[in-house]
Write an enzyme that holds these catalytic residues in place. Sequence first.
Site, short mmCIF file in Angstrom:
data_model
loop_
_atom_site.label_atom_id
_atom_site.label_comp_id
_atom_site.label_asym_id
_atom_site.label_seq_id
_atom_site.Cartn_x
_atom_site.Cartn_y
_atom_site.Cartn_z
N GLY A 13 0.61 -1.09 0.14
CA GLY A 13 -0.02 0.08 -0.11
C GLY A 13 0.96 1.22 0.07
O GLY A 13 0.39 2.31 0.22
N SER A 19 1.79 8.32 2.02
CA SER A 19 1.12 7.08 2.26
C SER A 19 1.26 6.60 3.51
O SER A 19 2.31 6.53 4.31
CB SER A 19 1.49 5.85 1.24
N ILE A 20 0.10 6.32 4.22
CA ILE A 20 0.29 5.79 5.75
C ILE A 20 1.18 4.41 5.58
O ILE A 20 1.93 4.21 6.65
CB ILE A 20 -1.09 5.39 6.46
N ASP A 64 -0.58 -6.12 -7.88
CA ASP A 64 -2.06 -5.82 -7.98
C ASP A 64 -2.58 -6.78 -7.15
O ASP A 64 -2.83 -7.67 -7.55
CB ASP A 64 -2.19 -5.50 -9.36
N VAL A 65 -3.52 -6.17 -6.21
CA VAL A 65 -4.04 -7.21 -5.23
C VAL A 65 -5.32 -7.78 -5.80
O VAL A 65 -5.69 -8.91 -5.28
CB VAL A 65 -4.42 -6.65 -3.84
N ALA A 95 -11.69 2.69 -4.69
CA ALA A 95 -13.19 3.01 -5.55
C ALA A 95 -13.03 3.93 -6.41
O ALA A 95 -12.21 4.81 -6.43
CB ALA A 95 -14.27 3.28 -4.39
N TYR A 157 -18.27 9.38 1.35
CA TYR A 157 -17.48 8.05 1.67
C TYR A 157 -18.26 6.83 1.18
O TYR A 157 -17.50 6.00 0.57
CB TYR A 157 -17.22 8.00 3.37
N LYS A 164 -15.19 -0.79 4.07
CA LYS A 164 -14.39 -0.61 5.21
C LYS A 164 -15.25 -1.61 6.43
O LYS A 164 -14.56 -2.41 7.29
CB LYS A 164 -14.31 0.58 5.81
N ILE A 193 -6.33 11.68 6.97
CA ILE A 193 -4.98 12.31 6.92
C ILE A 193 -4.80 12.53 5.38
O ILE A 193 -5.28 11.59 4.56
CB ILE A 193 -3.75 11.20 7.05
N LEU A 196 -3.04 10.36 -1.16
CA LEU A 196 -3.43 10.21 -2.57
C LEU A 196 -4.92 9.56 -2.38
O LEU A 196 -5.97 10.22 -3.01
CB LEU A 196 -2.73 9.38 -3.24
P1 NAP Z 1 -2.47 5.95 -0.47
O1 NAP Z 1 -1.24 6.56 -0.14
O2 NAP Z 1 -3.39 6.41 -1.50
O3 NAP Z 1 -2.37 4.39 -0.17
C1 NAP Z 1 -3.41 3.62 -0.94
C2 NAP Z 1 -2.77 2.43 -1.59
O4 NAP Z 1 -3.62 1.53 -2.17
C3 NAP Z 1 -2.19 2.98 -2.80
O5 NAP Z 1 -0.74 2.55 -2.60
C4 NAP Z 1 -2.82 2.37 -3.80
O6 NAP Z 1 -1.94 2.28 -5.08
C5 NAP Z 1 -3.01 1.15 -3.49
N1 NAP Z 1 -4.09 0.17 -4.45
C6 NAP Z 1 -5.06 0.79 -4.74
N2 NAP Z 1 -5.55 -0.35 -5.64
C7 NAP Z 1 -4.92 -1.25 -5.50
C8 NAP Z 1 -4.42 -2.56 -6.05
N3 NAP Z 1 -5.51 -3.06 -7.03
N4 NAP Z 1 -3.55 -3.32 -5.78
C9 NAP Z 1 -2.54 -2.92 -4.95
N5 NAP Z 1 -2.42 -1.66 -4.39
C10 NAP Z 1 -3.60 -0.59 -4.58
O7 NAP Z 1 -3.50 6.23 0.79
P2 NAP Z 1 -3.57 6.04 2.31
O8 NAP Z 1 -4.32 7.03 2.96
O9 NAP Z 1 -2.28 5.80 2.73
O10 NAP Z 1 -4.37 4.87 2.54
C11 NAP Z 1 -3.73 3.58 3.09
C12 NAP Z 1 -5.05 2.99 3.73
O11 NAP Z 1 -5.36 3.77 5.06
C13 NAP Z 1 -6.23 2.71 2.83
O12 NAP Z 1 -6.85 1.51 3.38
C14 NAP Z 1 -7.03 3.80 3.44
O13 NAP Z 1 -8.66 3.35 3.22
C15 NAP Z 1 -6.88 3.72 4.87
N6 NAP Z 1 -7.22 5.13 5.73
C16 NAP Z 1 -6.89 6.26 5.00
C17 NAP Z 1 -7.26 7.33 5.84
C18 NAP Z 1 -6.88 8.82 5.22
O14 NAP Z 1 -7.59 9.58 5.77
N7 NAP Z 1 -5.92 8.72 4.49
C19 NAP Z 1 -8.01 7.26 7.11
C20 NAP Z 1 -8.29 5.95 7.39
C21 NAP Z 1 -8.02 4.96 6.71
P3 NAP Z 1 -2.55 3.37 -6.26
O15 NAP Z 1 -2.11 4.76 -5.96
O16 NAP Z 1 -2.09 2.57 -7.46
O17 NAP Z 1 -4.16 3.13 -6.25
#
Ligand code: NAP
Length: 257
Positions: A13, A19-20, A64-65, A95, A157, A164, A193, A196
């Site tokens: 991820g 990215s988190i 790619d998951v 999504a 959302y 989720k 946070i 992307l």
């Molecule tokens: P992020 O940096 O955009 O990370 C999301 C990751 O998922 C990206 O690396 C993305 O790659 C990857 N991804 C999407 N489709 C995929 C696939 N088919 N195969 C493999 N990887 C794939 O954003 P983030 O906010 O750190 O998100 C990480 C997690 O934290 C997510 O589950 C998110 O829902 C959760 N979360 C985020 C927040 C927030 O406010 N940011 C709050 C609570 C929970 P691509 O860029 O290529 O799509």
Amino acid sequence: MTDFTGKHGLIVGVANKRSISWAIARAVAGRGARLALTYQGERLEENVRELAQELTDPLILPCDVTSDEQVAEVYRAIGREFGGLDFLLHGVAFAPREELEGPFVQTTREGFRIALDVSAYSLVSLTRGAVPLMAARGGGSVLTLTYLGSERVFPNYNVMGVAKAALEAAMRYLASDLGPQNIRVNAISAGPIKTLAASGISGFTSILGIYRDHAPLRRTVDAEEVAAAAAFLLSGDASAVTGDVFYVDGGFHAMGM
Ligand code: NAP
């Protein structure tokens, strides 16, 4: 401080430095873990390779998951290189953008399928692949990232909230299945946070303002705060914690108004 010396982990991820998952990778690598990092497609490979330069001897793999073959190849490579696995961080969600605006009632069948497949089913398939490698180490820890939109309605959302909810339920079923093998499965519910993935949610900035006004700590959180909690849950310090959603959200989830 939690020690990961001699431990091996898989981080799924990382898209970029915001990215988190990247904050979590840095936190556990800084405590001694050796990591495998995946990237989704060539578009992100360069980003991930560049970030990984600060890690010691990382394994960088495409994944790619939604591809069972790519997931299987990740674990073949980890088996060859690491001989086992101590922890897995699942930080993937997606999504189609048009599903993250407007009324939820307009959610399409295909948008629903994609969101649930990428964001929830992937925890099941990635965990299944990790089991033999974790069993070889006498146990392991799996952690996923979720959001309060699974339990309460946040405008736009939409289907991601449903995904989720499925993710959290899957986490509990996996914890039940795998506990006898000393494999723990948990989720962190993080406050908003700017990343992307978050930028795809229409009106995301207004959610940040609501946390500033109403969360007990009067702010949202940063990725490093999520990473500190993640390091705990991924480590042996959390040896009796499984099947849990752990909130790192400034306390927002506790509020009624
Ligand atoms: P992020 O940096 O955009 O990370 C999301 C990751 O998922 C990206 O690396 C993305 O790659 C990857 N991804 C999407 N489709 C995929 C696939 N088919 N195969 C493999 N990887 C794939 O954003 P983030 O906010 O750190 O998100 C990480 C997690 O934290 C997510 O589950 C998110 O829902 C959760 N979360 C985020 C927040 C927030 O406010 N940011 C709050 C609570 C929970 P691509 O860029 O290529 O799509």
